[in-house]
Write a protein that holds these residues in place. Structure first.
Motif, mmCIF file in Angstrom:
data_model
loop_
_atom_site.group_PDB
_atom_site.id
_atom_site.type_symbol
_atom_site.label_atom_id
_atom_site.label_comp_id
_atom_site.label_asym_id
_atom_site.label_seq_id
_atom_site.Cartn_x
_atom_site.Cartn_y
_atom_site.Cartn_z
ATOM 1 N N GLU A 144 0.829 -1.203 0.000
ATOM 2 C CA GLU A 144 0.000 0.000 0.000
ATOM 3 C C GLU A 144 0.868 1.259 0.000
ATOM 4 O O GLU A 144 0.489 2.269 -0.605
ATOM 5 C CB GLU A 144 -0.975 0.003 1.186
ATOM 6 C CG GLU A 144 -0.355 0.107 2.557
ATOM 7 C CD GLU A 144 0.024 -1.235 3.181
ATOM 8 O OE1 GLU A 144 0.138 -1.273 4.425
ATOM 9 O OE2 GLU A 144 0.219 -2.215 2.429
ATOM 10 N N ARG A 174 -6.260 -0.997 2.198
ATOM 11 C CA ARG A 174 -6.914 -0.208 1.157
ATOM 12 C C ARG A 174 -7.373 1.147 1.695
ATOM 13 O O ARG A 174 -7.273 2.163 1.011
ATOM 14 C CB ARG A 174 -8.077 -0.997 0.555
ATOM 15 C CG ARG A 174 -7.629 -2.221 -0.239
ATOM 16 C CD ARG A 174 -8.758 -2.800 -1.065
ATOM 17 N NE ARG A 174 -9.804 -3.391 -0.253
ATOM 18 C CZ ARG A 174 -9.847 -4.666 0.127
ATOM 19 N NH1 ARG A 174 -8.856 -5.478 -0.216
ATOM 20 N NH2 ARG A 174 -10.845 -5.130 0.841
ATOM 21 N N LEU A 177 -4.317 3.401 1.968
ATOM 22 C CA LEU A 177 -3.910 3.862 0.644
ATOM 23 C C LEU A 177 -4.836 4.961 0.148
ATOM 24 O O LEU A 177 -4.377 6.007 -0.342
ATOM 25 C CB LEU A 177 -3.890 2.677 -0.329
ATOM 26 C CG LEU A 177 -3.572 2.983 -1.795
ATOM 27 C CD1 LEU A 177 -2.232 3.688 -1.932
ATOM 28 C CD2 LEU A 177 -3.603 1.688 -2.616
#
Length: 200
Positions: A144, A174, A177
């Motif tokens: 990430e 996720r 990120l």
């Protein structure tokens, strides 16, 4: 032929690990994605090794006898002298032993026990959380974080890396990120994919 036109003959991640043993480092770039997914993803033209700026002289020790060239912005290569503390705007060091480049060392920032993104000091994490170790014992940058760096000006190969790594990221990865991209650059073409995958 100028220095930047010299060809690349990059070391493998295993060869890098052999040279940098005992140093806190992470394989970065496309190879970091490959180590994360555990399979070849695409061809690689170079290999990146990430060090914290505070550990920059570890590169000179690990690559003793090599030529080290600092990439002064906006991209001029100049010799990196033994013991020279590189200025904050120099992030890349190209290294070779012959007529081809073999390793690119990248310097990232830190603040105490935190890794700090050189793109945005508000994006930070504990140093012990920024990397993983492959099954063969090679340290690599967390996917990430690598994708965050690739998101700035993504090329075709960066999109390949995104599609390879994204399905393997946890919801927490996720979210990190997506937050890092939003914090640094606002709207981005990758965000929809990242967030959709997070919610799937």
């Amino acid at each position: 032929m100028t220095l930047t036109e010299l060809p690349w003959d990059p070391l493998s991640p295993a060869e890098v690990a052999g040279l940098f043993g005992g140093v806190q480092f992470w394989v970065a770039g496309g190879y970091a994605i490959e180590l994360a997914v555990g399979r070849p993803v695409r061809p690689h033209g170079d290999i990146d090794v990430l060090l914290l700026r505070r550990d920059q002289f570890a590169a000179q020790r690990a690559l003793a006898g090599w030529e080290w060239w600092a990439a002064d912005p906006p991209g001029t290569l100049r010799p990196w002298r033994p013991g020279e503390i590189l200025p904050p705007d120099v992030h890349d060091i190209w290294c070779r032993t012959a007529d081809s480049w073999q390793v690119q060392v990248m310097l990232d920032e830190s603040d105490g026990d935190d890794w700090v993104s050189r793109r945005n000091r508000r994006v930070r994490r504990r140093i012990e959380t920024i990397g993983n170790v492959s099954s063969s014992g090679i340290p690599y940058l967390a996917p990430e974080i690598q994708l965050f760096y690739k998101s700035r000006s993504p090329r075709a190969k960066d999109a390949i890396d995104l599609h390879a790594a994204l399905p393997l990221l946890s919801a927490t990865q996720r979210q990190w990120l997506a937050d890092a991209i939003t914090e640094t650059g606002g709207s981005h073409a990758w965000l929809e994919m990242i967030l959709e995958d997070r919610l799937a």
